[in-house]
Write a protein that holds these residues in place. Sequence first.
Motif, short mmCIF file in Angstrom:
data_model
loop_
_atom_site.label_atom_id
_atom_site.label_comp_id
_atom_site.label_asym_id
_atom_site.label_seq_id
_atom_site.Cartn_x
_atom_site.Cartn_y
_atom_site.Cartn_z
N TYR A 129 -6.04 -7.32 -4.01
CA TYR A 129 -6.20 -6.17 -3.74
C TYR A 129 -6.10 -4.62 -3.89
N LYS A 140 -13.81 2.86 -3.94
CA LYS A 140 -13.51 1.62 -5.12
C LYS A 140 -11.95 1.80 -4.96
N TYR A 142 -9.69 -2.18 -7.00
CA TYR A 142 -9.82 -3.26 -7.89
C TYR A 142 -9.29 -4.79 -7.11
N TYR A 143 -9.71 -5.49 -7.96
CA TYR A 143 -9.75 -6.80 -7.49
C TYR A 143 -8.75 -7.34 -8.99
N ASN A 150 -10.84 -6.05 -11.59
CA ASN A 150 -12.07 -6.00 -11.84
C ASN A 150 -12.45 -4.77 -10.63
N MET A 151 -12.99 -4.03 -11.48
CA MET A 151 -13.61 -2.81 -10.37
C MET A 151 -14.50 -3.14 -8.94
N ILE A 152 -14.98 -2.51 -8.40
CA ILE A 152 -15.56 -3.33 -7.25
C ILE A 152 -16.09 -1.91 -5.95
N THR A 153 -16.70 -1.51 -6.24
CA THR A 153 -17.30 -0.34 -5.36
C THR A 153 -18.27 -1.00 -4.66
N CYS A 154 -18.15 -0.11 -3.11
CA CYS A 154 -17.93 0.29 -2.05
C CYS A 154 -19.64 0.41 -1.75
N TYR A 160 -12.89 1.74 0.69
CA TYR A 160 -12.15 0.50 1.00
C TYR A 160 -11.15 0.75 1.91
N CYS A 167 -14.36 -3.46 2.40
CA CYS A 167 -15.25 -2.10 2.39
C CYS A 167 -15.82 -2.24 3.93
#
Length: 295
Positions: A129, A140, A142-143, A150-154, A160, A167
Amino acid sequence: MVSFKLLILCAIIGVALSVPQGSNRKNQSKENARRKASQPSQIVEDSDEELTDQCPEPNGYFADAEQCDKYYDCRDGVITEKLCPDGMVFNDFSSEYEKCDLPFNIDCSTRPKLQKPDPSLHCRRKNGYFSHEEPNVCDKFYYCVDGKFNMITCPDGLVYNENAGICSWPDEAKRKGCSSGDVFQFQCPKVNETFGLTHPRYADPEDCQFFYVCINGDTPRRNGCKLGQVFDERQSRCEWARKVPECADWYKGQLTDEELDRLENPPTTARPSGNAPSRRKKPHRPSQRHAEEEA
């Protein structure tokens, strides 16, 4: 007289002969002591060299003493050096299991070295991560798996946390440029804790559905009311929008009056009374004759 002189001469010769012999023994003793003194250091060095090439136990998986992503596989006393995938580290919780894990789950403080990174787009290492490249983009991350991201948003209000890989509230993440003040643009008013609340609440000036909880009176955390409700600053709690005059029209254009009414007054499902006939079928029991025929 001749005999007496002969005795003296023999004594002198005996003494002369005994001196070299004693001197040789003394020199030999010094040489033996010097050799013995040099032997222990040689034994230690040989022992150290053997330890680096030997398994602590005949079978198992063992962490490297300096590098967190390196470990050793021992089979019948034969040692094989291995590396975790880039971005992962060896989990040494048990020598019976070969497991590479995320760095957040392992304490690598005593063996901080790592293999050379193999980066790719948005991934500082092939696995793990990683925070967004822009330091002011706090929610935001990345994993990355095998170099693919793959971008992830809290969720709203969280950022983050680089130390935990999850998060968190901004004050828990402690990231530069991602403090509560940076993220929320909201400052908690000064309060007298003697007469005020320990964690007072304040309405979000930009959004009726949200409010701020000021932890210990000075650290803001953003919270929200459920759909259909808004924050009532007078009562310091969430309330249905129609009951808060300044936010009564907050959901206009988003929800109809009928939808708001259903949220506020959800329909109840009638339960069957105790006298209602059961719709369950009684189990069919085979007759004794049928049971005997089957037997």
